[in-house]
Scaffold this active site. Structure first.
Site, PDB file in Angstrom:
ATOM      1  N   LYS A   8       0.825  -1.208   0.000  1.00 44.22           N
ATOM      2  CA  LYS A   8       0.000   0.000   0.000  1.00 44.22           C
ATOM      3  C   LYS A   8       0.861   1.260   0.000  1.00 44.22           C
ATOM      4  O   LYS A   8       0.599   2.205  -0.754  1.00 44.22           O
ATOM      5  CB  LYS A   8      -0.939  -0.020   1.213  1.00 44.22           C
ATOM      6  CG  LYS A   8      -1.915   1.143   1.267  1.00 44.22           C
ATOM      7  CD  LYS A   8      -3.233   0.738   1.878  1.00 44.22           C
ATOM      8  CE  LYS A   8      -3.202   0.726   3.377  1.00 44.22           C
ATOM      9  NZ  LYS A   8      -3.342   2.086   3.940  1.00 44.22           N
ATOM     10  N   ARG A  13       2.696   5.994  -3.269  1.00 42.17           N
ATOM     11  CA  ARG A  13       3.834   6.817  -3.705  1.00 42.17           C
ATOM     12  C   ARG A  13       4.076   6.695  -5.208  1.00 42.17           C
ATOM     13  O   ARG A  13       4.518   7.658  -5.847  1.00 42.17           O
ATOM     14  CB  ARG A  13       5.086   6.419  -2.902  1.00 42.17           C
ATOM     15  CG  ARG A  13       5.001   6.899  -1.429  1.00 42.17           C
ATOM     16  CD  ARG A  13       5.963   6.097  -0.552  1.00 42.17           C
ATOM     17  NE  ARG A  13       6.067   6.606   0.812  1.00 42.17           N
ATOM     18  CZ  ARG A  13       5.207   6.344   1.804  1.00 42.17           C
ATOM     19  NH1 ARG A  13       4.120   5.597   1.575  1.00 42.17           N
ATOM     20  NH2 ARG A  13       5.400   6.825   3.021  1.00 42.17           N
ATOM     21  N   ASP A 306       1.756  -1.229  11.888  1.00 46.11           N
ATOM     22  CA  ASP A 306       0.404  -1.644  11.494  1.00 46.11           C
ATOM     23  C   ASP A 306       0.103  -3.091  11.887  1.00 46.11           C
ATOM     24  O   ASP A 306      -0.989  -3.595  11.606  1.00 46.11           O
ATOM     25  CB  ASP A 306       0.233  -1.487   9.980  1.00 46.11           C
ATOM     26  CG  ASP A 306       0.244  -0.018   9.557  1.00 46.11           C
ATOM     27  OD1 ASP A 306      -0.122   0.846  10.393  1.00 46.11           O
ATOM     28  OD2 ASP A 306       0.631   0.274   8.409  1.00 46.11           O
ATOM     29  N   LYS A 333      -4.457   5.758  14.871  1.00 53.11           N
ATOM     30  CA  LYS A 333      -4.579   5.086  13.569  1.00 53.11           C
ATOM     31  C   LYS A 333      -6.042   5.167  13.101  1.00 53.11           C
ATOM     32  O   LYS A 333      -6.773   6.041  13.544  1.00 53.11           O
ATOM     33  CB  LYS A 333      -4.074   3.641  13.671  1.00 53.11           C
ATOM     34  CG  LYS A 333      -2.563   3.559  13.921  1.00 53.11           C
ATOM     35  CD  LYS A 333      -1.785   4.142  12.760  1.00 53.11           C
ATOM     36  CE  LYS A 333      -0.296   4.177  13.017  1.00 53.11           C
ATOM     37  NZ  LYS A 333       0.434   4.905  11.993  1.00 53.11           N
TER      38      LYS A 333
HETATM   39  C1  S3P Z   1       2.467   4.754   6.261  1.00 52.48           C
HETATM   40  C2  S3P Z   1       3.017   5.118   7.449  1.00 52.48           C
HETATM   41  C3  S3P Z   1       2.485   4.667   8.760  1.00 52.48           C
HETATM   42  C4  S3P Z   1       1.507   3.511   8.633  1.00 52.48           C
HETATM   43  C5  S3P Z   1       0.552   3.705   7.490  1.00 52.48           C
HETATM   44  C6  S3P Z   1       1.311   3.841   6.180  1.00 52.48           C
HETATM   45  C7  S3P Z   1       3.082   5.268   5.024  1.00 52.48           C
HETATM   46  O1  S3P Z   1       1.841   5.760   9.370  1.00 52.48           O
HETATM   47  O2  S3P Z   1       0.777   3.332   9.825  1.00 52.48           O
HETATM   48  O3  S3P Z   1      -0.329   2.600   7.389  1.00 52.48           O
HETATM   49  O4  S3P Z   1       2.810   4.727   3.923  1.00 52.48           O
HETATM   50  O5  S3P Z   1       3.857   6.230   5.110  1.00 52.48           O
HETATM   51  P1  S3P Z   1       2.680   6.834  10.249  1.00 52.48           P
HETATM   52  O6  S3P Z   1       3.711   7.363   9.370  1.00 52.48           O
HETATM   53  O7  S3P Z   1       1.714   7.889  10.685  1.00 52.48           O
HETATM   54  O8  S3P Z   1       3.203   6.040  11.410  1.00 52.48           O
END
Ligand code: S3P
Length: 422
Positions: A8, A13, A306, A333
Site C-alpha cells: 500500500k 507513492r 500496522d 490510527k
Molecule cells: C504509512 C506510514 C504509517 C503507517 C501507514 C502507512 C506510510 O503511518 O501506519 O499505514 O505509507 O507512510 P505513520 O507514518 O503515521 O506512522
C-alpha cells in the site's frame, strides 16, 4: 504458494510521484484497493492522466511544479496516507485544495502534517482540532524548511519531502527514529536531488533540493508485508499449516512482525531472497508453530506499526505473556487501535491489560465466540477474523466492508488457505 496484493505504501507513492514526473510511469501489481484508488482519483483531479491497460497502470505525469487547481474536493475516504502525502504535495501551490474523508479519517489528527507545512507559508482552514474537512492554500512564494519530526511517522516525513520538491532551495527532514523509507528510495529512483546523512546516534537528515525535474519510472510493486502478516499468523496458529507467500517486500523498516514471531518460536523462513526496484523481496514460508510470549521493545514499533492487532492475535495463542511496548501511535490510527484491540481480545475470552502506551496479552487456549467492534478499521477486522481460524468458537467482526481499503479479496485468499466465512 500464494500471493498478497501490492504494498500500500509503495502504491500510493507510485501514483503520486508518477503524477509529477515527466513522461509515463508504468506500474505493475499496483494495489487496487479503495485507499489507493482514492489517491489515483486525487492525482487525476490535480491534472494527471491515469489509466489501466491490461494489468499495467499508466500515469502521464504533469511535471514537477505543474499540478492544476482541482475543481472538486479530494475525497480520500479512509486513506490516511493518501490524504497526508497529498497535503504535502500541494502545499507549495498557490491555489486552494479541499480535503474530505470518511468518519474515521475525519476524526484523525492532521495538525502533525499541517504544522510543518504552515512553516512554508501554507494557509489552512480546518475543522476543530485540525481535522478534515479542511482546505489548504499554498503561499505564492513558499519557503524551504528544516523540520525535526516529533513522532516516528513516515507520513509526516514524506509530506514535508513532497512539499520540498516544489520549493526553491533545500528542504530538510530530521528523523531521530527511522521509519519506512519508501519515499526517500523512490525519490532517488525518480531522479530527485536527495541526500541522506546519518549521525552516530542514528538520527537521519534527509534533504531534497526543490524544483528539480523527475523522470517517469517502471515500477513493480512488491507484496505488502502488512497484508502478508494475516496469512502468516493464520498459518502459525492453525495446526497442520505450511504456507508460502511469494514476493513479499522485506524492507527492514517493515519486517518487525516477522522478527518478533521468530523470537516467539515461529517456524518462519525467507526463501528466494532478491532485490528489485531497490527493495529487498522474498518468499515468506510459515508452518504451524507453538509460540511463546516475548517482550516487544518500543524501538521496534516503527517497523511493525500496522501489525500490532495481528501480533496480539498471535500472542493470544502463545504460551505465557507477550508485552508490547511503545504503542502510543496506535491511538491515532484508523481507530484507537490499542483500545479496540484490547476490547476485541476481551470479547473473545483473552486475558489482557491495556496500558497507556502498552499492551500485555496472556496467552492460552482462545475461547472465541465474540463479536468484535471494528470502528471502520480494516486491520482490526482482518486480525480478528484470523483469530477465528484457530479459536474454539468462530469470531465475528461487526463490519468487513473496510477490508477493501487495503486488501480486496482478503476473504477469497484466506478461504483458499482453509478459512471458512459465513
Ligand atoms: C504509512 C506510514 C504509517 C503507517 C501507514 C502507512 C506510510 O503511518 O501506519 O499505514 O505509507 O507512510 P505513520 O507514518 O503515521 O506512522
Amino acid at each position: 504458494m500464494t500471493r498478497v496484493p501490492g504494498d500500500k505504501s509503495i502504491s500510493h507513492r507510485s501514483l503520486i510521484l508518477g503524477a509529477i514526473a515527466d513522461g509515463e510511469t508504468r506500474i505493475e501489481r499496483l494495489l487496487e484497493s479503495d485507499d489507493v484508488m482514492a489517491t489515483a482519483g486525487a492525482m487525476r483531479a490535480l491534472g494527471a492522466h491515469i489509466r489501466k491497460e491490461d494489468d499495467t497502470w499508466l500515469v502521464s505525469g504533469m511535471g514537477n511544479g505543474s499540478l492544476l487547481e482541482p475543481n472538486e474536493s479530494l475525497d480520500f475516504g479512509n486513506a490516511g496516507t493518501g490524504s497526508r502525502l497529498t497535503m504535502g504535495l500541494v502545499a507549495p501551490y498557490d491555489f486552494p485544495v479541499n480535503f474530505v474523508g470518511d468518519a474515521s479519517l475525519s476524526s484523525r489528527p492532521m495538525g502533525r502534517i499541517l504544522d510543518p507545512l504552515r512553516e512554508t507559508g501554507m494557509q489552512v482552514n480546518a475543522a476543530e482540532g485540525d481535522r478534515l474537512p479542511l482546505t489548504v492554500h499554498g503561499a505564492p512564494l513558499p519557503v524551504p524548511i528544516t523540520y525535526r519530526v516529533p513522532v516516528a511517522s513516515a507520513q509526516i516525513k514524506s509530506a514535508v519531502l513532497l512539499a520540498g520538491l516544489n520549493i526553491a532551495g533545500k528542504t530538510t527532514v530530521i528523523e531521530p527514529v527511522m521509519t519506512r523509507d519508501h519515499t526517500e528510495k523512490m525519490l532517488a529512483g525518480f531522479g530527485a536531488d536527495i541526500a541522506i546523512a546519518t549521525d552516530d546516534d542514528g538520527t537521519r537528515h534527509i534533504t531534497v533540493t526543490g524544483q528539480v525535474d523527475l523522470n517517469a519510472q517502471n515500477i513493480t510493486v512488491p507484496g505488502d508485508p502488512s497484508s502478508a502478516s494475516f496469512a502468516v499468523v493464520a498459518g502459525l496458529i492453525t495446526p497442520g499449516s505450511d504456507i508460502t507467500i511469494k514476493d513479499v517486500l522485506l524492507n527492514p523498516t517493515r519486517t518487525g512482525l516477522f522478527e518478533t514471531l521468530v523470537e516467539m518460536g515461529a517456524d518462519l523462513s525467507i526463501e528466494n531472497r532478491h532485490q528489485s526496484g531497490g527493495e529487498d523481496i522474498g518468499d515468506v514460508r510459515v508452518r504451524s508453530s507453538n509460540l511463546t510470549g516475548v517482550t516487544v521493545p518500543a524501538e521496534r514499533a516503527p517497523s511493525m506499526i500496522d501489525e500490532y492487532p495481528v501480533l496480539a492475535v498471535a500472542a493470544s495463542f502463545a504460551k505465557g505473556e507477550t508485552h508490547m511496548l511503545g504503542l502510543d501511535e496506535l491511538r491515532v490510527k484508523e481507530c484507537d487501535r490499542l483500545a479496540v484491540t484490547a476490547r476485541g481480545l476481551e470479547a473473545n475470552g483473552v486475558d489482557c491489560t491495556e496500558g497507556k502506551d502498552n499492551l500485555l496479552v496472556r496467552g492460552g487456549p482462545v475461547a472465541g465466540g465474540g463479536v468484535v467492534e471494528t470502528h471502520l478499521d480494516h486491520r482490526i477486522a482482518m486480525a480478528f477474523l484470523v483469530m477465528g481460524m484457530a479459536a474454539a468458537k468462530p469470531v465475528t467482526a461487526d463490519d468487513i466492508t473496510m477490508i477493501a481499503t487495503s486488501f480486496p479479496r482478503f476473504t477469497d485468499l484466506m478461504s483458499s488457505l482453509g478459512a471458512r466465512f459465513s
